[in-house]
Write an enzyme that holds these catalytic residues in place. Structure first.
Site, PDB file in Angstrom:
ATOM      1  CD  GLN A 175     -10.269 -31.743   6.380  1.00  0.00           C
ATOM      2  OE1 GLN A 175     -10.519 -31.152   5.336  1.00  0.00           O
ATOM      3  NE2 GLN A 175     -11.230 -32.115   7.202  1.00  0.00           N
ATOM      4  N   GLY A 304     -12.755 -38.156   2.639  1.00  0.00           N
ATOM      5  CA  GLY A 304     -13.406 -38.251   1.339  1.00  0.00           C
ATOM      6  C   GLY A 304     -13.684 -36.874   0.759  1.00  0.00           C
ATOM      7  N   GLY A 305     -14.226 -36.023   1.609  1.00  0.00           N
ATOM      8  CA  GLY A 305     -14.507 -34.666   1.177  1.00  0.00           C
ATOM      9  C   GLY A 305     -14.669 -33.772   2.375  1.00  0.00           C
ATOM     10  CD  GLU A 332     -17.993 -33.645   1.652  1.00  0.00           C
ATOM     11  OE1 GLU A 332     -18.250 -32.818   2.549  1.00  0.00           O
ATOM     12  OE2 GLU A 332     -17.693 -34.834   1.897  1.00  0.00           O
ATOM     13  CG  HIS A 335     -21.892 -31.100   4.950  1.00  0.00           C
ATOM     14  ND1 HIS A 335     -22.396 -31.246   6.220  1.00  0.00           N
ATOM     15  CD2 HIS A 335     -21.062 -32.164   4.748  1.00  0.00           C
ATOM     16  CE1 HIS A 335     -21.894 -32.359   6.767  1.00  0.00           C
ATOM     17  NE2 HIS A 335     -21.093 -32.939   5.888  1.00  0.00           N
ATOM     18  CD  GLU A 354     -20.609 -34.993   8.915  1.00  0.00           C
ATOM     19  OE1 GLU A 354     -21.138 -35.402   7.865  1.00  0.00           O
ATOM     20  OE2 GLU A 354     -19.689 -34.147   8.923  1.00  0.00           O
ATOM     21  CE1 TYR A 417     -20.026 -38.383   7.807  1.00  0.00           C
ATOM     22  CE2 TYR A 417     -19.260 -39.164   9.933  1.00  0.00           C
ATOM     23  CZ  TYR A 417     -19.082 -38.363   8.824  1.00  0.00           C
ATOM     24  OH  TYR A 417     -17.986 -37.559   8.735  1.00  0.00           O
ATOM     25  NE  ARG A 590     -12.236 -41.371   0.978  1.00  0.00           N
ATOM     26  CZ  ARG A 590     -13.222 -41.722   0.160  1.00  0.00           C
ATOM     27  NH1 ARG A 590     -12.943 -42.100  -1.077  1.00  0.00           N
ATOM     28  NH2 ARG A 590     -14.469 -41.705   0.571  1.00  0.00           N
TER      29      ARG A 590
END
Ligand SMILES: [Zn+2]
Length: 644
Positions: A175, A304-305, A332, A335, A354, A417, A590
């Site tokens: 990640q 989250g993703g 996701e 994106h 975002e 976001y 998370r």
């Protein structure tokens, strides 16, 4: 990435980056397009293709092997290429002989060792890897770096069998956003450089490797896996996972990878993915990546993703059994247009990734699940934005945030976001849906496979919307959105009648005029979240008990509702649910779901004692990023460097 609603726990952490470019914040103008978080000399060399040949050792928790970098030379006189690394061991660097010796080299495959050194490490940026090269008039050259990862690689999480859903085999995943790729591959780790990649990944033969590239659903488990990513992508999107994974098809170009205990539920939960892609294509133009699969991560996944191209990594906490939390998948997937196709050039421009994606997510959700559900989510997200703004200094409320001398992780508050989404909703409302959709499709077409700055967006916006339809929105109004704090007064805010009903029901229940048994019988998850999140700070034990008895909140299968309930439990020290709270904190990693609970627990002596005890048990199962965040809350000052 879907990580929003994280508290701003890192905001106070000013950083001392010893590295170039050393421009002191506040004292000079930001250079748009200059990446303050990479050492790479991209004005002299530009990597265009990456070849990985890596061995994943699940016992020793290392990745080792060779990365080949093919790059364009922009400056014939340059004699050093500078790459980003962090916590990597570099064993050897070689250059293709024909690049060094010209035609006198014996063959194309002959390689010559090159001098190299690592610069002094910076706590955030890592160490620049400086490789000496002879000046050259060649336009394309290649080097190979033999290297291995170390135990502190921040992008890697190594799970023991017990930490996985299946509990039989170890698991590894990466990640990396924003600047973690340099902890597992030495490269130009900046989103403004795009490269295609190929990979040969070697693992034990009883596990499967998948990557953000072409994955063959029918591949046999052999321990040797090949991948090709033919489209140029930024470094933060190179991703790998290795584990006891199975595959289940959900559509002609969609499917789910997950561990056996989860695969059936995951395929059912994400059955609408093909409809989401179709909605995206109708609205924003073609889906350009071939397949779209979802990898369901172990519960420790910190976000989250993650929109890894062709293969989104998604937290298992969105599997609620009723598709109520699948907006993370819409996010996701969105994106695939905003972020992966058109990418922010630096982390200051993260809102282009975002904010666009939050807006696109909402459009896809409206298309697939209807206006009511999308507007409920928009109202919940607006509330999160307002909560976040209340705790942010004015400078960090700008869309184009100044990150000089700071961790680029700080770019990912609610602001890019939700304020970003509000800017696009504003333009949508002002210019009208048809004009705005034409603009959006043109934008994705024009900047496809490019990385752009806020300034480039502004210029395109001006030419294709503001000036084409004059007298509606001015350039200055857009600049105010991007640079001023708060939410502009003329923002077009979402409303939801389905949530207004919840406000009425909550007031009636608090006033004692509504029997809990009659409450919310037909409510969906978002209404429950809104109901619980809007409760006053203090509730009586008897009221909490009545709610729990009527609705079984302590045993909710929905991780978001459970989170909202546990917030009330912590705030009111409601002991009957503390066993569930402990289990929740020990099984979920998370950050969005657990960080606020730890923060609230630490406010009282008994809560802090509980938090410390449970965290000691949970910590080994968390991702390094989650550990850093929770360390800063539960044991502040214990590890100053690690707290980043
Ligand atoms: Zn995202």
């Amino acid at each position: 990435m879907r990580i929003s609603r994280m508290r701003w726990y890192l905001a106070g952490a000013a950083l001392a980056c010893g590295a170039p470019p050393a421009i002191a914040a506040d004292s000079s103008r930001i250079d748009p397009g200059f990446d303050y978080h990479s050492y790479a000399n991209v004005d002299q060399f530009l990597v265009t293709h990456i070849e990985l040949d890596l061995r994943v050792d699940l016992d020793f928790k290392t990745i080792s092997g060779v990365v080949g970098l093919e790059f364009k030379r922009l400056d014939p006189r340059a004699t050093q290429i500078v790459l980003d690394t962090k916590d990597l061991t570099i064993n050897d660097v070689n250059q293709r002989a024909t690049d060094v010796l010209g035609a006198t080299a014996k063959s194309q495959t002959f390689w010559v060792s090159r001098p190299f050194h690592l610069e002094k490490p910076d706590p955030i940026l890592g160490s620049a890897l400086v490789i000496d090269l002879p000046p050259s008039r060649k336009s394309v050259e290649s080097i190979r770096i033999d290297y291995e990862t170390t135990a502190t690689a921040a992008a890697l999480q190594w799970l023991t069998p017990k930490q996985t859903a299946g509990r039989h085999k170890a698991f590894l995943y990466t990640q990396a956003e924003p600047i973690g790729t340099r902890t597992w591959i030495p490269l130009q780790d900046t989103p403004q450089v795009r490269a295609t990649y190929k990979a040969e990944i070697h693992t034990p033969s009883n596990v499967l490797a998948v990557m953000s590239a072409g994955n063959d659903p029918k591949v046999k488990r052999t321990g040797d896996y090949s991948f090709v990513m033919p489209q140029p992508i930024p470094s933060y999107l190179i991703a790998l996972a290795v584990g006891n994974l199975e595959f289940k098809e959900t559509g002609p170009r969609t499917g789910v990878y997950a561990e056996k205990p989860v695969i059936k539920a995951a395929a059912k939960e994400f059955a609408d993915t093909e409809s989401m892609i179709a909605a995206g294509e109708k609205l924003f133009g073609p889906y350009r990546w071939g397949r779209y699969d979802i990898l369901v991560m172990p519960p420790s996944f910190p976000v989250g993703g993650m929109e890894n191209p062709r293969l989104s990594f998604v937290t298992p906490t969105v599997i609620a059994g009723d598709k109520s939390l699948v907006s993370v998948v819409a996010h996701e997937l969105a994106h695939s247009w905003s972020g992966n196709l058109v990418t922010n050039a630096t982390w200051r421009d993260a809102w282009l990734n975002e904010g666009f994606t939050a807006y696109l997510e909402s459009r896809i959700m409206t298309q697939v699940y209807g206006e009511q559900r999308a507007s409920m989510q928009a109202v919940l997200d607006l509330r999160s934005l307002r909560d976040a703004l209340a705790g942010l200094n004015p400078k960090d409320q700008a869309l184009a945030i100044d990150l000089r001398d700071r961790d680029p992780e700080l770019a990912f508050s609610e602001v890019p976001y939700e304020k970003g989404r509000l800017l696009l909703s504003y333009l949508d409302a002002k210019f009208g849906r048809d004009r705005f959709d034409t603009f959006l499709r043109g934008y994705f077409e024009h900047f496809a496979f490019k990385s752009i700055t806020t300034e480039q967006f502004n210029q395109y916006l001006e030419e294709n919307l503001l000036e084409r339809f004059p007298g509606i929105v001015t350039h200055e109004q857009v600049l105010a959105w991007e640079n001023a704090p708060g939410i502009p007064a003329d923002a077009v805010l979402p409303v939801s009648s389905a949530l207004s009903q919840v406000d009425d029901a909550r007031s009636a229940w608090l006033g004692g005029t509504l029997d809990p048994k009659k409450l919310g019988l037909d409510w969906v998850a978002q209404q429950w979240q809104y109901f619980l999140d809007g409760m006053p700070a203090e509730l009586k034990d008897v009221d909490l008990r009545r709610l729990d008895q009527a609705y079984g909140l302590t045993r909710s299968a929905n991780a978001e509702i459970e989170h909202s309930w546990l917030e009330l439990v912590v705030r009111n020290n409601y002991q009957p649910s503390f066993a569930r709270l402990e289990e929740y904190l020990k099984t979920i990693g998370r950050r969005k779901l657990i960080t606020p609970l730890y923060l609230d627990l630490m406010k009282t002596p008994s809560g802090s004692e509980f938090a410390k005890r449970v965290y000691a048990l949970a910590r080994p199962g968390y991702h390094p990023d989650t550990v850093a965040a929770i360390d800063a809350i539960v044991t502040p000052g214990a590890d100053a460097e690690g707290s980043q």
